[in-house]
Design a protein around this motif. Structure first.
Motif, PDB file in Angstrom:
ATOM      1  N   ASP A 225       0.747  -1.220  -0.072  1.00 17.47           N
ATOM      2  CA  ASP A 225      -0.057   0.070   0.111  1.00 17.47           C
ATOM      3  C   ASP A 225       0.785   1.285   0.021  1.00 17.47           C
ATOM      4  N   CYS A 227       0.757   4.012   1.068  1.00 20.28           N
ATOM      5  CA  CYS A 227       1.107   4.900   2.274  1.00 20.28           C
ATOM      6  C   CYS A 227       2.343   4.551   3.198  1.00 20.28           C
ATOM      7  N   ASP A 267      -3.760   3.663  -3.304  1.00 18.51           N
ATOM      8  CA  ASP A 267      -2.959   2.942  -2.390  1.00 18.51           C
ATOM      9  C   ASP A 267      -2.345   1.690  -3.112  1.00 18.51           C
ATOM     10  N   PHE A 276      -4.836  11.401   0.766  1.00 16.05           N
ATOM     11  CA  PHE A 276      -3.875  10.902   1.671  1.00 16.05           C
ATOM     12  C   PHE A 276      -2.815  10.121   1.088  1.00 16.05           C
ATOM     13  N   HIS A 277      -3.262   9.245  -0.296  1.00 11.66           N
ATOM     14  CA  HIS A 277      -2.035   8.509  -0.659  1.00 11.66           C
ATOM     15  C   HIS A 277      -1.528   9.144  -1.676  1.00 11.66           C
TER      16      HIS A 277
END
Ligand code: 3PZ
Ligand code: ZN
Length: 315
Positions: A225, A227, A267, A276-277
């Motif tokens: 992933d 992150c 992700d 976020f990613h």
């Protein structure tokens, strides 16, 4: 694949900032402060933070400040929490506007969340997690108010969460997880306590996170992933074991998770992109010195020029 689509990612971040009524915006409303930090730091790493209306960001940010407690909320009218207080302080450091803060009130709020055993609660409801130790220490370090907490007890609590595999969990006896390891190693790095870490043992656990597709996962047997490109990589850099992973394969994995058409990073390949990613993908590339990106500090999760300004300015 190929190279980082810088302009596409800049457009994507700016479009998310504008799209206030989208499903994603509603889901993420409660952590808008986090989202603002992810978006703005991504733009700065891409050398494009000038493209936002900084005065507008700062006035919205200050409307999330709870002057009763001294903490910041994730969005206007919500309860203050350490997670959002750190994001707000990081944003103001990024924009070089720490002058707008009541530093004494904010540092009192953070220090007030330290418990007898040295641990930190996230807010007044009392949940304890090493994530909150990181938030408190990183925030107070940026504000130059580390003297407000019991540093020895804070470090001892973090060390009480170290596991036999060399990793760290959320609380004593908690399973090792890459996100918690980042928080504990980051806090130990900021407090000059990394000598307590077994670098070879932890380095081994971390480098084992690299999957055959080049990506990094958060725990054994999990899927890669993007992150984790941050949680694992920044930890490896802080303990000087980053040469134990294949950086070119990881770079390829992150570039493979881009939406080359509309911008943004997901992700894993072909999934939906999100802020976020996109942030953790760009930050991961920055940690690997990808050309054209500003270098980012692995412990403060801020561009190095921002960290230097905090600690080497007369302020
Ligand atoms: C899409 O379903 C979700 C699920 C949870 C969340 S969340 O609880 O608010 N949160 C923040 C987050 C934000 C976005 C974005 N935009 C996307 C995901 C994501 N996750 C979930 C995730 C990331 N990698 C895999 N997973 C499943 C982490 C989580 C926890 C976290 C919060 C702050 C800082 C670090 C981590 C948000 C959306
Ligand atoms: Zn993820």
């Amino acid at each position: 694949m190929g190279e980082l689509k810088v302009d596409k990612h800049v457009q994507y971040i700016l479009s998310v900032e504008k799209k206030k009524d989208s499903f994603e915006a509603l889901v993420m409303e409660h952590l808008r402060m986090n989202g603002a930090y992810w978006g703005l730091t991504t733009l700065d790493l891409l050398q494009n933070v000038a493209s936002v209306d900084q005065e507008e960001v700062i006035s919205w940010l200050m409307s999330c400040w709870d002057r009763e407690s001294g903490g910041f909320a994730g969005a206007i009218g919500l309860d203050p929490h350490l997670l959002y207080t750190l994001s707000a302080v990081q944003i103001l450091a990024l924009l070089n506007r720490l002058d707008v803060l009541d530093i004494e009130m904010i540092s009192e709020y953070v220090a007030g969340l330290q418990n007898e055993d040295g641990s930190f609660s996230g807010d007044m409801w009392g949940e304890i997690d090493t994530r909150f130790s990181y938030c408190a220490i990183c925030c107070l370090s940026i504000l130059r108010r580390m003297d407000k907490i019991n540093l020895g007890k804070a470090v001892n609590y973090i060390l009480s969460c170290k596991n036999l595999d060399g990793g760290f969990g959320a609380t004593p006896g908690g399973e090792s997880h890459a996100g918690q390891i980042f928080c504990c190693v980051g806090a130990l790095s900021i407090t000059g306590s990394l000598h307590h870490v077994d670098r070879d043992l932890l380095g081994w656990w971390l480098c084992e996170r690299q999957c055959t597709d080049g990506g990094l996962n958060g725990r054994p047997e999990k899927l890669a992933d993007v992150c984790y490109s941050w949680w694992v990589l920044s930890s490896l850099i802080m303990i000087d074991r980053v040469h134990w992973i294949d950086k070119s394969k990881l770079t390829e994995y992150i570039l493979n998770c881009q939406d080359s058409e509309n911008g943004g990073i997901s992700d894993r390949p072909d999934n939906a992109v999100d802020v976020f990613h996109t942030y953790f993908g760009v930050a991961g590339l920055s940690l690997m010195e990808y050309p054209g990106l500003k270098p980012i500090d692995p412990a403060y999760a801020l561009p190095i020029d921002v960290v230097n300004r905090i600690f080497f300015s007369k302020f």
